[in-house]
Enzyme design. Structure first.
Site, short mmCIF file in Angstrom:
data_model
loop_
_atom_site.label_atom_id
_atom_site.label_comp_id
_atom_site.label_asym_id
_atom_site.label_seq_id
_atom_site.Cartn_x
_atom_site.Cartn_y
_atom_site.Cartn_z
N GLY A 61 -30.68 55.92 55.07
CA GLY A 61 -30.17 54.61 55.48
C GLY A 61 -28.75 54.39 54.99
O GLY A 61 -28.18 55.23 54.31
N TYR A 65 -22.34 49.45 50.51
CA TYR A 65 -21.17 50.31 50.25
C TYR A 65 -21.63 51.73 50.03
O TYR A 65 -21.11 52.43 49.18
CB TYR A 65 -20.45 49.84 48.98
CG TYR A 65 -19.84 48.46 49.07
CD1 TYR A 65 -20.62 47.33 48.86
CD2 TYR A 65 -18.51 48.30 49.40
CE1 TYR A 65 -20.07 46.07 48.94
CE2 TYR A 65 -17.95 47.03 49.49
CZ TYR A 65 -18.74 45.91 49.25
OH TYR A 65 -18.19 44.67 49.34
N SER A 66 -22.66 52.15 50.77
CA SER A 66 -23.19 53.47 50.42
C SER A 66 -23.96 54.09 51.58
O SER A 66 -24.33 53.40 52.53
CB SER A 66 -24.18 53.30 49.25
OG SER A 66 -25.24 52.44 49.68
N LYS A 83 -27.89 58.13 46.45
CA LYS A 83 -27.12 57.04 47.05
C LYS A 83 -25.64 57.35 46.81
O LYS A 83 -25.13 57.23 45.71
CB LYS A 83 -27.52 55.71 46.38
CG LYS A 83 -26.83 54.47 46.91
CD LYS A 83 -27.45 53.24 46.25
CE LYS A 83 -26.77 51.95 46.67
NZ LYS A 83 -27.38 50.76 46.03
N ASP A 171 -30.23 39.94 46.62
CA ASP A 171 -30.34 40.50 47.98
C ASP A 171 -31.79 40.90 48.26
O ASP A 171 -32.08 41.99 48.74
CB ASP A 171 -29.40 41.69 48.16
CG ASP A 171 -29.22 42.05 49.63
OD1 ASP A 171 -28.74 43.17 49.94
OD2 ASP A 171 -29.57 41.21 50.49
#
Ligand SMILES: Brc1nc2nc[nH]c2c(Br)c1Br
Length: 356
Positions: A61, A65-66, A83, A171
């Protein structure tokens, strides 16, 4: 740490050293690291692993920022998740690593295994434990009443631990709650937007993902706290119980998201909340002057979700989805009450199974 950094830079057989293969380069690299690293004080205490330890497989996915990949640790053949952060994320990665270290070992917190760096472009990568996650759009429709209680309780345990350490996730959403249903394992991931709570600090309200953002974020109230996370849990619980994902689906912006919430919670409560906190809605909200009654939760019951709806599910939803974040229960209180509900349900199920 400086010695450590130079030692690892000089001894780590990574691509740059092998190709350059000259002492001048490793000294230059050391110098560059020291000057560059001096600026990121906290990076000093990271013992960088080696990127080539991990073989990248499928892409799992894209983060904010990754890029996230399924990985294999070549030394022990263990699956992991790598990641890879974009260079712009440097400042934030320090905070994410510090928070992951602070929360390490906490209930249902994803484990950070390693921090590695591609010496060619200095991009840091975070290596996590692997969770055999089922996409929530597939999994949630399969969950029983007990499953929903069990997973929400485990999400609340992770949050209660994080909040007790003074950390807000900011988040919370299904995409950041990994569930391996076969092993009944839940892990809260992506602490890239998380931050340390300080009652005297104002925070950016542009955080989170729209459908799960609390009213205080949508109206730009920068004095928010942990309860913004509890709103998001409420959105997830309502989505799972009423089989409506996302539960509040605003069309295109924060104003519309707030309208979508007001269609359920009513505008009376919204204007009362705004007045109480002396929150001025900017002119964009002017057309929100529509009038919505407060809907009863029972009005969301359908033949498809009836098996998931219960008094205490609705009670918990009512506790979590409130405009006024200051009156919402503390995470710990919610966990304690919800734990009791889950235990009672488990006892009821056990009793029923024994009769069979
Ligand atoms: Br961390 C982490 N991030 C992910 N993004 C997509 N799938 C992911 C998994 Br599984 C883990 Br573990």
């Amino acid at each position: 740490a400086v010695v450590h950094e130079s030692a690892s830079a000089a001894t780590a057989p990574n691509y740059t050293d092998i190709t350059a293969n000259s002492s001048v380069n490793s000294v230059a690299q050391f110098t560059r690291n020291t000057s560059q690293e001096r600026w990121n004080h906290s990076i000093f205490d990271i013992s960088w692993g080696k990127l080539e330890t991990y073989q990248m497989l499928d892409k799992l996915g894209d983060g904010s920022y990754s890029e996230v990949f399924l990985g294999i640790n070549k030394l022990d053949n263990e699956s992991c998740v790598v990641k890879i952060l974009q260079p712009v994320a440097m400042r934030r990665v320090k905070r994410e690593i510090k928070i992951l270290q602070e929360l390490s070992g906490g209930p249902n917190i994803v484990s950070l295994i390693d921090v590695v760096r591609d010496n060619r472009n200095k991009t840091p990568s975070l290596v996590f434990e692997y969770v055999n996650n089922t996409n929530h759009k597939t999994l949630y429709p399969q969950l029983s009443d007990f499953d929903v209680r069990y997973y929400i309780l485990n999400l609340l345990k992770a949050l209660s631990f994080s909040h007790s350490k003074g950390i807000m996730h900011r988040d919370i959403k299904p995409y950041n709650v990994m569930i391996d249903h076969h092993n009944r394992k839940l892990r809260l991931i992506d602490w890239g937007l998380a931050d340390f709570y300080d009652e005297n600090r104002a925070y950016g309200t542009g955080v989170g993902s729209r459908y799960w953002r609390a009213p205080e974020l949508l109206v730009g109230y920068d004095g928010y706290d942990y309860s913004a996370d509890l709103w998001s849990v409420g959105c997830m619980l309502a989505g799972m119980v009423f089989q409506r994902e996302p539960f509040f689906r605003g069309k295109h912006d924060d104003v519309d998201q707030l309208l979508t919430i007001a269609r359920v919670l009513g505008t009376e409560g919204l204007f009362k909340y705004l007045h109480e906190y002396d929150i001025e809605l900017d002119e964009a909200f002017d057309h929100v002057k529509g009038w919505y009654q407060t809907e009863r939760w029972a009005s969301f019951v359908t033949p498809q979700n009836r098996h998931l709806v219960s008094e205490d599910a609705i009670d918990l939803i009512g506790k979590l989805l409130r405009y006024n974040h200051k009156v919402s229960a503390s995470t710990k209180q919610v966990v304690i009450e919800h734990t009791i509900q889950v235990d009672l349900t488990r006892k009821r199920i056990d009793r029923r199974l024994r009769k069979l």
